[in-house]
Write an enzyme that holds these catalytic residues in place. Structure first.
Site, mmCIF file in Angstrom:
data_model
loop_
_atom_site.group_PDB
_atom_site.id
_atom_site.type_symbol
_atom_site.label_atom_id
_atom_site.label_comp_id
_atom_site.label_asym_id
_atom_site.label_seq_id
_atom_site.Cartn_x
_atom_site.Cartn_y
_atom_site.Cartn_z
ATOM 1 N N GLY A 221 -14.284 37.782 51.666
ATOM 2 C CA GLY A 221 -13.535 37.112 50.599
ATOM 3 C C GLY A 221 -12.610 38.079 49.927
ATOM 4 O O GLY A 221 -12.747 39.300 50.095
ATOM 5 N N CYS B 232 -18.334 41.877 55.370
ATOM 6 C CA CYS B 232 -17.302 42.384 54.472
ATOM 7 C C CYS B 232 -17.671 42.123 53.003
ATOM 8 O O CYS B 232 -18.634 42.693 52.519
ATOM 9 C CB CYS B 232 -15.950 41.775 54.844
ATOM 10 S SG CYS B 232 -14.590 42.629 54.070
ATOM 11 N N TYR B 233 -16.975 41.239 52.301
ATOM 12 C CA TYR B 233 -17.365 40.959 50.915
ATOM 13 C C TYR B 233 -18.832 40.517 50.856
ATOM 14 O O TYR B 233 -19.551 40.830 49.901
ATOM 15 C CB TYR B 233 -16.477 39.863 50.309
ATOM 16 C CG TYR B 233 -16.824 39.575 48.861
ATOM 17 C CD1 TYR B 233 -16.310 40.363 47.845
ATOM 18 C CD2 TYR B 233 -17.718 38.547 48.530
ATOM 19 C CE1 TYR B 233 -16.662 40.146 46.529
ATOM 20 C CE2 TYR B 233 -18.076 38.321 47.211
ATOM 21 C CZ TYR B 233 -17.544 39.117 46.210
ATOM 22 O OH TYR B 233 -17.890 38.898 44.912
ATOM 23 N N HIS C 205 -15.319 42.764 60.604
ATOM 24 C CA HIS C 205 -15.344 41.317 60.854
ATOM 25 C C HIS C 205 -15.722 41.008 62.303
ATOM 26 O O HIS C 205 -14.868 41.095 63.191
ATOM 27 C CB HIS C 205 -13.974 40.710 60.546
ATOM 28 C CG HIS C 205 -13.672 40.636 59.092
ATOM 29 N ND1 HIS C 205 -14.005 39.544 58.319
ATOM 30 C CD2 HIS C 205 -13.113 41.524 58.253
ATOM 31 C CE1 HIS C 205 -13.644 39.753 57.069
ATOM 32 N NE2 HIS C 205 -13.091 40.955 56.994
ATOM 33 N N GLU D 287 -16.251 38.170 63.523
ATOM 34 C CA GLU D 287 -15.761 36.843 63.922
ATOM 35 C C GLU D 287 -14.367 36.869 64.521
ATOM 36 O O GLU D 287 -13.942 35.912 65.142
ATOM 37 C CB GLU D 287 -15.828 35.880 62.728
ATOM 38 C CG GLU D 287 -14.864 36.161 61.575
ATOM 39 C CD GLU D 287 -15.376 37.192 60.555
ATOM 40 O OE1 GLU D 287 -16.124 38.108 60.964
ATOM 41 O OE2 GLU D 287 -15.006 37.092 59.380
ATOM 42 N N SER E 165 -2.479 7.735 62.867
ATOM 43 C CA SER E 165 -1.159 8.351 62.761
ATOM 44 C C SER E 165 -0.461 8.406 64.106
ATOM 45 O O SER E 165 0.717 8.703 64.190
ATOM 46 C CB SER E 165 -1.311 9.770 62.238
ATOM 47 O OG SER E 165 -1.968 10.538 63.226
ATOM 48 N N GLY F 216 -1.760 10.452 66.289
ATOM 49 C CA GLY F 216 -2.302 11.718 66.786
ATOM 50 C C GLY F 216 -3.723 11.561 67.282
ATOM 51 O O GLY F 216 -4.336 10.490 67.174
ATOM 52 N N VAL F 217 -4.247 12.643 67.843
ATOM 53 C CA VAL F 217 -5.588 12.642 68.418
ATOM 54 C C VAL F 217 -6.655 12.531 67.319
ATOM 55 O O VAL F 217 -7.629 11.795 67.458
ATOM 56 C CB VAL F 217 -5.827 13.961 69.199
ATOM 57 C CG1 VAL F 217 -7.196 13.948 69.849
ATOM 58 C CG2 VAL F 217 -4.747 14.172 70.228
ATOM 59 N N ASP F 218 -6.429 13.264 66.220
ATOM 60 C CA ASP F 218 -7.482 13.378 65.203
ATOM 61 C C ASP F 218 -7.862 12.031 64.606
ATOM 62 O O ASP F 218 -9.037 11.676 64.530
ATOM 63 C CB ASP F 218 -7.051 14.306 64.062
ATOM 64 C CG ASP F 218 -6.481 15.607 64.591
ATOM 65 O OD1 ASP F 218 -6.773 15.935 65.747
ATOM 66 O OD2 ASP F 218 -5.748 16.260 63.838
ATOM 67 N N SER F 219 -6.845 11.287 64.169
ATOM 68 C CA SER F 219 -7.178 10.018 63.528
ATOM 69 C C SER F 219 -7.777 9.043 64.546
ATOM 70 O O SER F 219 -8.650 8.244 64.213
ATOM 71 C CB SER F 219 -5.959 9.416 62.829
ATOM 72 O OG SER F 219 -4.889 9.262 63.727
ATOM 73 N N LYS G 274 -9.304 21.811 66.374
ATOM 74 C CA LYS G 274 -8.634 20.889 67.278
ATOM 75 C C LYS G 274 -9.305 20.795 68.654
ATOM 76 O O LYS G 274 -9.519 19.707 69.167
ATOM 77 C CB LYS G 274 -7.193 21.371 67.469
ATOM 78 C CG LYS G 274 -6.323 20.372 68.146
ATOM 79 C CD LYS G 274 -5.907 19.375 67.137
ATOM 80 C CE LYS G 274 -5.114 18.261 67.711
ATOM 81 N NZ LYS G 274 -4.604 17.429 66.603
#
Ligand code: XMP
Length: 513
Positions: free
Chosen positions: A52, A79-80, A169, A171, A223, A225-228, A369
């Site tokens: 952070g 880290c933090y 980090h 990650e 929309s 798109g794929v997400d909706s 995604k």
């Protein structure tokens, strides 16, 4: 399952991603919302404290609730996260003379379950550091397990309590063994099995949706798109006819979008769909507005107007469903007044008006995604639909810098369709994360035949990315770009010059507004 407590690092979501790639379920929750009751309810097998931007040296800086340390499961601070463990358990952190950013090399000074099968005592390994403060005195029970020249406590451990801290980090991909190091923590130290899959997510999420919605009614905006689409299909699986799907044609959609969505829902899935023609409404509200954030807010607000109107017609809806993804959340939400800033108000998050009368259902909020695509496949969406490039909620409006008009939207739609057609023809579509055209508010002089022209400039954009958080410009051949430019200028009246955007993200963003 693992709990990731978020202290506002820009890379917190990558922790979740690394874990899920390894078959381990986790959720990210902000530090201030994690208390004893939350821990008991969530029941983590291990806790990771993220990095952070704050400094533990400041009295008011974020802290993990004390119950984290008495809950009795292994803890890893990054880290933090490491610094707050040290500060909260009685050690000391100071502001370092040399801030360390970027690549560094750690030397392992003690073998540890965290490094098992990976890093040997005496070995040196590349990691990615990003910190200003450093630990100078360890709390009782801790000892260093890795060091760097400027961080004598680059990694620390208290095996008896199963508490670990790393200053670097793990990650990010620049820490070569980072994912395996996290895997050592989750599998060996916490005892997670790593058998989480998209099928499990589908089941858990449908149960959660049923729980949240009860016998309420849900409206879901599609929309294109794929997400909706994935969100709608998942919610439909959970609650069936309590869901009403609405496709709003804003006049800012790509060519052929409406037909594709309507046939997917009505044809492929047999999910009822309301198709609202709202071009005049949207373009009317956007008339003369040229500020990007205002455009986003107006579009978000108008969507809500339309959804509320449709909700009235079905006797009221209690929830609005959206395909919000994790990167939308992180880039739109400023961290509790902290220094992580709002880059853009993604309309399905920050662009929603306060006055909205419906509660939100956002089943994809934790996902990236590629995970949404995997879930789409799991739900049986056709491959061609699942593989579609992302398309932003505000649509072509944010690809027409400055004021939007129907004339401009029509020009852009045509040019965009030709560009995508060229990309598909050359078999490049799947190599590219997102490709689209942008109609610039600039006119230039040209010559066509014997005529002088004075028309708009079009910019082409194509990027590669894995999650939309960072991106590189796609390296088309010069030939491809010239052929595409020629086709666009010949076929689209109103454009006489085409340019290619070679900016990466950062410093650019993918969309132009
Ligand atoms: P930027 O431009 O922020 O885009 O680099 C990152 C990704 O997010 C998409 N995007 C949006 N998606 N609503 C959405 O649903 C929005 O308001 C929005 N703005 C940007 C963008 O297309 C890219 O994939």
């Amino acid at each position: 399952r693992i709990l990731v407590i978020d202290f506002g690092s820009q890379v917190t979501q990558l922790i979740a991603r690394r874990l899920r790639e390894d078959g381990i379920y986790c959720e990210i929750h902000p530090f201030n919302l994690v208390d004893a009751a939350f821990l008991a309810d969530y029941g983590p097998k291990g806790i990771i404290l993220s990095g952070g931007p704050a400094s533990t040296r400041i009295e008011t800086s974020p802290r993990a609730t004390e119950e984290v340390f008495t809950f009795g499961v292994p803890i890893l601070g990054i880290c933090y996260g490491e610094q707050t463990i040290v500060a909260q358990l009685g050690g000391e952190v100071e502001t370092a003379d040399h801030r360390e950013f970027g690549r560094a090399e750690v030397e392992v000074v003690e073998s540890s379950p965290l490094f098992q099968g990976l890093w040997a005592k005496g070995g040196k390994y590349p990691v990615w550091m990003s910190h200003g403060d450093r630990v100078v005195e360890l709390p009782e029970g801790f000892h260093p397990i890795a060091i760097t020249p400027s961080a004598p406590y680059a990694a620390i451990a208290d095996e008896a309590r199963s508490v670990y801290g790393v200053q670097f980090h793990p990650e990010v991909v620049h820490t070569l063994d980072g994912a395996r190091l996290l895997s050592n923590f989750t599998r060996n130290i916490c005892g997670c099995h790593g058998d989480w899959t998209m099928a499990a997510f589908r089941e858990e999420m449908t149960a959660k949706i049923r729980d949240q919605v009860g016998d309420g009614r849900v409206i879901c905006g599609l929309s294109g798109g794929v997400d909706s689409a994935v969100a709608a299909v998942l919610i439909h699986e959970a609650i069936g006819s309590q869901l009403t799907c609405v496709f709003v044609d804003t006049g800012l959609m790509r060519a052929g979008e409406a037909e594709e969505v309507v046939s997917l829902f009505r044809g492929h899935y047999n999910i009822p769909l309301v198709h609202v023609e709202a071009e005049d409404l949207f373009l009317g509200k956007l008339d003369g507005v040229d500020d990007p954030e205002r455009k986003r807010k107006i579009i978000g607000g108008t969507f809500i107007d339309v959804f509320e109107e449709e909700a009235k017609k079905i006797g009221g809806a209690d929830f609005l469903a959206q395909g919000t993804l994790y990167p939308d959340v992180i880039e739109s939400v400023s961290f509790d007044g902290g220094p992580s800033v709002t880059i853009k108000s993604h309309h399905n998050v920050g662009g929603l008006p306060e006055r909205m009368n419906m509660k939100l259902v956002e089943p994809l909020r934790e996902l990236f995604k590629d995970e949404v695509r995997a879930l789409g496949r799991e739900l049986g969406l056709p491959e061609a639909f699942v593989g579609r490039h992302p398309f932003p909620g505000p649509g072509l409006a944010i690809r027409i810098p400055g004021a939007v008009s129907k004339e401009k939207a029509d020009i852009l739609r045509k040019a965009d369709a030709i560009y995508l057609d060229q990309i598909r023809k050359e078999g490049l579509y799947d190599e590219i994360w997102q490709a689209f055209a942008v109609l610039l508010p600039v006119r230039t002089v040209g010559v066509m035949g014997d005529e002088r022209t004075y028309d708009w400039v079009l910019a082409l954009r194509a990027v590669t990315s894995t999650d939309g958080m960072t991106a590189d410009s796609y390296a088309f051949s010069h030939d491809f770009l010239s052929r595409t430019a020629t086709r666009i200028i010949n076929e689209v009246r109103g454009i006489n010059r085409v340019t290619y955007d070679v900016t990466s993200k950062p410093p650019g963003t993918i969309e132009w507004e």
